[in-house]
Scaffold this motif. Structure first.
Motif, PDB file in Angstrom:
ATOM      1  N   GLY A  11       0.764  -1.228  -0.018  1.00  0.00           N
ATOM      2  CA  GLY A  11       0.151   0.034   0.081  1.00  0.00           C
ATOM      3  C   GLY A  11       0.881   1.353   0.009  1.00  0.00           C
ATOM      4  N   SER A  12       0.306   2.206   0.655  1.00  0.00           N
ATOM      5  CA  SER A  12       1.174   3.478   1.022  1.00  0.00           C
ATOM      6  C   SER A  12       2.109   3.331   1.814  1.00  0.00           C
ATOM      7  CB  SER A  12      -0.091   4.643   1.175  1.00  0.00           C
ATOM      8  OG  SER A  12       0.857   5.953   1.387  1.00  0.00           O
ATOM      9  N   ALA A  13       3.350   4.250   1.513  1.00  0.00           N
ATOM     10  CA  ALA A  13       4.294   4.590   2.575  1.00  0.00           C
ATOM     11  C   ALA A  13       4.080   6.005   3.017  1.00  0.00           C
ATOM     12  CB  ALA A  13       5.622   4.534   1.843  1.00  0.00           C
ATOM     13  N   GLU A  14       3.219   6.422   2.665  1.00  0.00           N
ATOM     14  CA  GLU A  14       2.991   8.060   3.355  1.00  0.00           C
ATOM     15  C   GLU A  14       3.012   7.972   4.746  1.00  0.00           C
ATOM     16  OE1 GLU A  14       1.102  11.258   5.086  1.00  0.00           O
ATOM     17  OE2 GLU A  14       0.040   9.655   4.856  1.00  0.00           O
ATOM     18  N   PRO A  15       3.645   8.872   5.486  1.00  0.00           N
ATOM     19  CA  PRO A  15       3.894   8.392   7.022  1.00  0.00           C
ATOM     20  C   PRO A  15       2.476   8.469   7.638  1.00  0.00           C
ATOM     21  CG  PRO A  15       5.462   9.915   6.059  1.00  0.00           C
ATOM     22  CD  PRO A  15       4.547   9.745   5.008  1.00  0.00           C
ATOM     23  N   GLY A  16       1.440   9.311   7.285  1.00  0.00           N
ATOM     24  CA  GLY A  16       0.206   9.311   8.109  1.00  0.00           C
ATOM     25  C   GLY A  16      -0.273   8.128   7.877  1.00  0.00           C
TER      26      GLY A  16
ATOM     27  N   TRP B 132       0.702   5.045   6.612  1.00  0.00           N
ATOM     28  CA  TRP B 132       1.740   3.749   7.072  1.00  0.00           C
ATOM     29  C   TRP B 132       1.864   4.050   8.760  1.00  0.00           C
ATOM     30  CZ3 TRP B 132       6.214   3.079   9.644  1.00  0.00           C
ATOM     31  CH2 TRP B 132       6.699   1.978   9.995  1.00  0.00           C
ATOM     32  N   GLY B 133       1.971   5.110   9.336  1.00  0.00           N
ATOM     33  CA  GLY B 133       2.276   5.109  10.869  1.00  0.00           C
ATOM     34  C   GLY B 133       1.268   4.408  11.669  1.00  0.00           C
ATOM     35  N   LYS B 134      -0.116   4.162  11.143  1.00  0.00           N
ATOM     36  CA  LYS B 134      -0.993   3.785  11.853  1.00  0.00           C
ATOM     37  C   LYS B 134      -0.481   2.139  12.268  1.00  0.00           C
ATOM     38  CE  LYS B 134      -4.782   6.061   9.816  1.00  0.00           C
ATOM     39  NZ  LYS B 134      -5.862   5.995   8.858  1.00  0.00           N
ATOM     40  N   LYS B 135       0.406   1.642  11.405  1.00  0.00           N
ATOM     41  CA  LYS B 135       0.877   0.163  11.701  1.00  0.00           C
ATOM     42  C   LYS B 135       1.828   0.147  13.064  1.00  0.00           C
ATOM     43  CE  LYS B 135       0.609  -1.584   6.889  1.00  0.00           C
ATOM     44  NZ  LYS B 135      -0.437  -2.811   7.154  1.00  0.00           N
ATOM     45  N   LEU B 136       2.248   1.361  13.385  1.00  0.00           N
ATOM     46  CA  LEU B 136       3.385   1.452  14.513  1.00  0.00           C
ATOM     47  C   LEU B 136       2.579   0.914  15.782  1.00  0.00           C
ATOM     48  CD1 LEU B 136       4.867   4.889  13.770  1.00  0.00           C
ATOM     49  CD2 LEU B 136       5.990   2.677  13.728  1.00  0.00           C
ATOM     50  N   THR B 137       1.374   1.095  15.867  1.00  0.00           N
ATOM     51  CA  THR B 137       0.625   0.404  16.763  1.00  0.00           C
ATOM     52  C   THR B 137       0.075  -0.901  16.550  1.00  0.00           C
ATOM     53  OG1 THR B 137      -1.013   2.059  16.557  1.00  0.00           O
ATOM     54  CG2 THR B 137       0.518   2.790  18.100  1.00  0.00           C
ATOM     55  N   SER B 138      -0.952  -0.728  15.585  1.00  0.00           N
ATOM     56  CA  SER B 138      -1.927  -2.172  14.986  1.00  0.00           C
ATOM     57  C   SER B 138      -0.800  -3.093  14.826  1.00  0.00           C
ATOM     58  CB  SER B 138      -2.649  -1.433  13.761  1.00  0.00           C
ATOM     59  OG  SER B 138      -1.713  -1.506  12.500  1.00  0.00           O
TER      60      SER B 138
ATOM     61  N   VAL C 260       9.183   6.468  -1.091  1.00  0.00           N
ATOM     62  CA  VAL C 260       9.837   6.034   0.146  1.00  0.00           C
ATOM     63  C   VAL C 260       9.501   7.110   1.138  1.00  0.00           C
ATOM     64  CG1 VAL C 260      12.392   5.656   1.047  1.00  0.00           C
ATOM     65  CG2 VAL C 260      11.642   4.947  -1.340  1.00  0.00           C
ATOM     66  N   SER C 261       9.287   6.640   2.295  1.00  0.00           N
ATOM     67  CA  SER C 261       9.630   7.436   3.444  1.00  0.00           C
ATOM     68  C   SER C 261      10.304   6.888   4.644  1.00  0.00           C
ATOM     69  CB  SER C 261       8.021   7.866   4.062  1.00  0.00           C
ATOM     70  OG  SER C 261       7.498   6.370   4.596  1.00  0.00           O
ATOM     71  N   VAL C 262      10.795   7.954   5.654  1.00  0.00           N
ATOM     72  CA  VAL C 262      11.554   7.368   6.644  1.00  0.00           C
ATOM     73  C   VAL C 262      10.771   8.098   7.983  1.00  0.00           C
ATOM     74  CG1 VAL C 262      13.637   7.726   7.974  1.00  0.00           C
ATOM     75  CG2 VAL C 262      13.701   7.596   5.475  1.00  0.00           C
ATOM     76  N   CYS C 263      10.299   6.906   8.618  1.00  0.00           N
ATOM     77  CA  CYS C 263       9.506   7.140   9.681  1.00  0.00           C
ATOM     78  C   CYS C 263      10.292   6.762  11.384  1.00  0.00           C
ATOM     79  CB  CYS C 263       8.416   6.486   9.817  1.00  0.00           C
ATOM     80  SG  CYS C 263       7.356   6.799   8.204  1.00  0.00           S
ATOM     81  N   GLU C 264      10.151   7.372  12.434  1.00  0.00           N
ATOM     82  CA  GLU C 264      10.420   6.983  13.689  1.00  0.00           C
ATOM     83  C   GLU C 264       9.298   7.259  14.622  1.00  0.00           C
ATOM     84  OE1 GLU C 264      14.186   9.321  14.549  1.00  0.00           O
ATOM     85  OE2 GLU C 264      12.805  11.325  14.642  1.00  0.00           O
ATOM     86  N   CYS C 265       9.467   6.670  15.789  1.00  0.00           N
ATOM     87  CA  CYS C 265       8.467   6.921  16.876  1.00  0.00           C
ATOM     88  C   CYS C 265       8.812   8.091  17.471  1.00  0.00           C
ATOM     89  CB  CYS C 265       8.493   5.692  17.909  1.00  0.00           C
ATOM     90  SG  CYS C 265       7.864   4.342  17.210  1.00  0.00           S
ATOM     91  N   ALA C 266       7.586   9.167  17.723  1.00  0.00           N
ATOM     92  CA  ALA C 266       7.686  10.480  18.472  1.00  0.00           C
ATOM     93  C   ALA C 266       7.913  10.009  20.039  1.00  0.00           C
ATOM     94  CB  ALA C 266       6.456  11.155  18.453  1.00  0.00           C
ATOM     95  N   PRO C 267       8.496  10.733  20.746  1.00  0.00           N
ATOM     96  CA  PRO C 267       8.645  10.511  22.208  1.00  0.00           C
ATOM     97  C   PRO C 267       7.437   9.782  22.806  1.00  0.00           C
ATOM     98  CG  PRO C 267       9.750  12.803  21.572  1.00  0.00           C
ATOM     99  CD  PRO C 267       8.678  12.160  20.331  1.00  0.00           C
ATOM    100  N   ASP C 268       6.356  10.561  22.701  1.00  0.00           N
ATOM    101  CA  ASP C 268       5.258   9.854  23.681  1.00  0.00           C
ATOM    102  C   ASP C 268       4.882   8.386  23.047  1.00  0.00           C
ATOM    103  OD1 ASP C 268       4.216  10.653  21.028  1.00  0.00           O
ATOM    104  OD2 ASP C 268       2.161  11.107  21.691  1.00  0.00           O
TER     105      ASP C 268
END
Length: 318
Positions: free
Chosen positions: A183-188, A190-196, A233-241
């Motif tokens: 699917g999409s590598a757009e951070p918003g 793809w970022g949902k997968k960080l928790t799901s 391509v996107s590069v993502c990391e976890c925000a502090p919270d």
């Protein structure tokens, strides 16, 4: 198999890692996610050495090509076995694929390899234009970290397979993980997968390992690549919270794993009736919809009495 008995950084085939190469049963990030999102019984069933019926399922062609793309991007082409056949239908092609797997290789049709390499080149070009730069220009791919943790129930062993390290001695900088997505590598998005999907937990777990081995990591970053053109391509990391939350999850998974390993008990879901509350997002959607109906009809919000609802109806307000 010769089992690992000492903490350290190791190099080994993927099959050996996934079979758990540690003398004492070890916890991985994927098993930790199952522990927390399902139950210890599910984690036991998914563990290669705790489930006597466990078998590593044979990858599909799409999964093999995803693994090959992963290897091509990381310039770890030695794990790929090129098979010169138009497809996998003939007996000779199937035999070549079987032999490749037996030697720990990923079988790929030769005519598909050019496209995979082209995608890898596009990804590297995109990284060169990114603020992180070509982080894959030098380093090592797919090293295994093995370390020990203390829990209230007693010591436990852990393992992780790191996609990319720019150094193998402290300080190692960032720990890098490559995710190829359909699917999409757009951070918003793809970022949902960080928790799901437990990816934030993975980041916290890997960082624990790197710190336990004295590697002094700077943090954890994901390189997210779209398999389909134009291969965004996107590069993502976890925000502090989010990282704080993930660190709490990692600690909880370790304690639960310690309890199960040392007691030999792997409970499933609680044996009691659970009262399931309405999730906050569903309540918010309902309130927004009711207000919208009120605005559009200039009437009071409509709530159908329980006695008038149609059982098993697909109607939105049933």
């Amino acid at each position: 198999m010769t089992y690992i008995t000492s903490p350290g950084l190791y190099e080994m085939p993927a099959a050996r890692y996934h079979a758990d190469p540690v003398a004492q049963l070890s916890l991985s990030a994927s098993i930790a996610h199952i522990l927390l999102s399902q139950s210890p019984a599910h984690a036991r069933w998914a563990h290669p050495r705790l489930n006597p019926s466990w078998q590593d399922s044979e990858p599909t062609t799409q999964q093999d090509e995803g693994t090959a793309l992963h290897a091509a991007i990381l310039e770890n082409r030695g794990v790929v076995a090129l098979c010169d056949f138009p497809d996998w239908r003939k007996k000779e092609a199937q035999e070549a694929r079987r032999l490749a797997r037996e030697t720990g290789k990923v079988p790929i049709l030769a005519h598909r390899w050019a496209e995979i390499e082209g995608t890898a080149a596009a990804v590297r070009a995109a990284l060169r234009g990114h603020e992180v730069g070509d982080v894959l220009a030098s380093g090592v791919a797919e090293r295994v970290m093995v370390w020990r943790e203390d829990t209230a129930a007693g010591p436990v062993w852990c393992r992780s397979r790191v996609d990319w390290l720019r150094a193998t001695t402290a300080p190692i900088g960032y720990v890098w993980d490559l995710k190829t997505v359909g699917g999409s590598a757009e951070p918003g998005a793809w970022g949902k997968k960080l928790t799901s999907d437990g990816y934030a937990l993975q980041a916290a777990f890997y960082l624990r390992g790197a710190r336990a081995l004295g590697l002094e990591p700077s943090g954890f970053r994901f390189i997210v690549v779209e398999r389909d053109a134009p291969h965004g391509v996107s590069v993502c990391e976890c925000a502090p919270d989010l990282m704080h939350f993930a660190e709490q999850q990692a600690r909880a998974a370790l304690e639960l794993w310690g309890q199960c390993i040392h007691s030999g008990e792997w409970p499933s879901y609680p044996p009691r009736v659970a009262a399931v509350e309405a999730p906050s997002w569903a309540m918010m959607q309902w309130e927004e919809r009711a207000l919208r109906v009120e605005r559009e009809t200039k009437a009071k919000p409509f709530y159908m009495p329980e006695s008038q609802r149609v059982v098993n109806s697909g109607a939105p307000f049933a």
